[in-house]
Write an enzyme that holds these catalytic residues in place. Sequence first.
Site, short mmCIF file in Angstrom:
data_model
loop_
_atom_site.label_atom_id
_atom_site.label_comp_id
_atom_site.label_asym_id
_atom_site.label_seq_id
_atom_site.Cartn_x
_atom_site.Cartn_y
_atom_site.Cartn_z
N ARG A 1 43.58 38.80 46.37
CA ARG A 1 45.07 38.75 46.39
C ARG A 1 45.66 40.00 47.05
NH1 ARG A 1 43.49 34.50 44.78
NH2 ARG A 1 44.45 33.16 43.22
N SER B 1 50.23 32.11 39.16
CA SER B 1 49.70 33.20 38.33
C SER B 1 50.63 34.40 38.43
CB SER B 1 48.32 33.62 38.80
OG SER B 1 47.41 32.56 38.71
N GLU C 1 50.82 39.98 39.85
CA GLU C 1 50.52 39.44 41.18
C GLU C 1 51.82 39.23 41.96
OE1 GLU C 1 47.71 35.94 41.45
OE2 GLU C 1 49.20 35.26 42.88
N1 EPU Z 1 42.07 30.38 30.11
C1 EPU Z 1 42.38 30.36 28.77
N2 EPU Z 1 43.70 30.23 28.41
C2 EPU Z 1 44.68 30.11 29.32
C3 EPU Z 1 44.37 30.14 30.70
C4 EPU Z 1 43.04 30.28 31.07
O1 EPU Z 1 41.51 30.48 27.91
O2 EPU Z 1 45.84 29.99 28.91
C5 EPU Z 1 40.67 30.47 30.52
C6 EPU Z 1 40.22 29.12 31.10
O3 EPU Z 1 39.74 28.26 30.12
C7 EPU Z 1 39.13 29.54 32.07
C8 EPU Z 1 39.57 30.92 32.52
O4 EPU Z 1 40.52 31.39 31.57
O5 EPU Z 1 37.89 29.62 31.40
C9 EPU Z 1 40.12 30.95 33.91
O6 EPU Z 1 41.18 30.01 34.04
P1 EPU Z 1 41.39 29.10 35.36
O7 EPU Z 1 40.09 28.51 35.77
O8 EPU Z 1 42.54 28.22 35.11
O9 EPU Z 1 41.69 30.12 36.51
P2 EPU Z 1 42.57 31.43 36.49
O10 EPU Z 1 41.68 32.61 36.51
O11 EPU Z 1 43.56 31.34 35.38
C10 EPU Z 1 42.68 31.62 39.11
C11 EPU Z 1 43.77 31.96 40.10
C12 EPU Z 1 44.63 30.73 40.38
C13 EPU Z 1 43.74 29.63 40.92
C14 EPU Z 1 42.64 29.33 39.87
C15 EPU Z 1 41.64 28.33 40.35
C16 EPU Z 1 44.31 34.31 39.84
C17 EPU Z 1 45.26 35.31 39.30
N3 EPU Z 1 44.59 33.03 39.58
O12 EPU Z 1 43.34 31.30 37.88
O13 EPU Z 1 45.56 31.09 41.39
O14 EPU Z 1 44.47 28.45 41.17
O15 EPU Z 1 41.90 30.55 39.58
O16 EPU Z 1 40.83 28.88 41.35
O17 EPU Z 1 43.34 34.68 40.50
C18 EPU Z 1 47.75 31.95 41.77
O18 EPU Z 1 47.20 32.94 42.26
O19 EPU Z 1 49.00 31.82 41.72
C19 EPU Z 1 46.91 30.91 41.19
C20 EPU Z 1 47.42 29.87 40.53
#
Ligand code: EPU
Length: 338
Positions: free
Chosen positions: A164, A238, A334
Amino acid sequence: MKIQKNVSLQPYNSFGLEATARYFVSLDSVATIQELLETKSYAAVPRIILGGGSNILLTKNIDGIVLKNDLKGIDVVEELADHWLVKAGAGENWHAFVLHALNKGWAGVENLSLIPGSVGAGPMQNIGAYGVELKDVFHSLEGVNLQTGEVEVFDKAACRFGYRESVFKRGLKDRYIITAVTLKLNKKPDLNTSYGAIEAELERLKIDKTSIKAISQAVINIRQRKLPDPAKIGNSGSFFKNPVVARSQFEELRSRFPDMVAYPVSETEVKLAAGWLIDRAGWKGRTFDHCGVHKKQALVLVNYGGAKGQHIYDLSEKILISVQEKFGVLLEREVNVL
Ligand code: EPU
């Protein structure tokens, strides 16, 4: 070039926040940008560059000139043995570009389906999702140097992409307007289903022959289930980045929180899921002053209607402090706070 005065920015930010720009100009060509730069009366007025408005938090009115990036066009500029070099105007909507690529059979951006924002914002923060980052398909970009008015070309190395991150968020912040982005898209798809949720969704859709369109549909379904649609509930995806910590710190945390979600980055570093940290700190689904933490994804802050940018900022500050207190981890926003 038409410069408007006292323009509401509500339609131009995905949080749907009310704020006014003292001056506002739509830039639809390099010539318009150069004309603006040569207009002496605006030379000393602070400038804010706006793309799709999906990664900003407006906490106040803008006492300056907002430059809305409206440069359009999508063209194949070169055909190579295995690739097409496709150039897109920075003001094109990102998801519309992805759909266009899918229809043409240009592979490489399918995992990045439904990311809100513009093409120009893609390299700005090296957008990423479901195992792919923009830098994986990036070739080069063009930008107008706001000091000289000249168009300059940046190759991948010059953009200094990180998670990012790019040079346009750091050393060259506010120094260029990105006007066009050229991507190197594959003729033969290199399908990336490494992200577990994609495999599961393809199975659910009963798709036996994976294609770029199938992956895109899987990503769209996953995103629509978990992330609020900015057209209905204001948000900017995010709100925080996933923090990277030393492996030693992670080991210590995991001994206290065995189900903590983390991904290895290198021998010595680990990336933690900020959504998990915020969720476990008890914030998921909470609401305050018309804004809150999304009920399905704790990493996303939302405007339920009528919230002020400052309220959302204050909420993010409380989350930062609480996560720091509970886990000793400092989150980083972010979104760009204005
Ligand atoms: N999780 C929780 N509770 C929550 C949210 C997440 O326990 O409320 C856990 C999930 O169960 C999972 C882990 O955290 O095990 C990661 O969650 P997720 O796979 O949804 O991905 P993320 O890390 O929350 C990142 C990016 C997203 C992107 C997704 C999919 C960042 C900051 N965010 O989210 O990007 O769509 O991976 O690749 O890197 C964005 O940048 O705006 C964005 C949406």
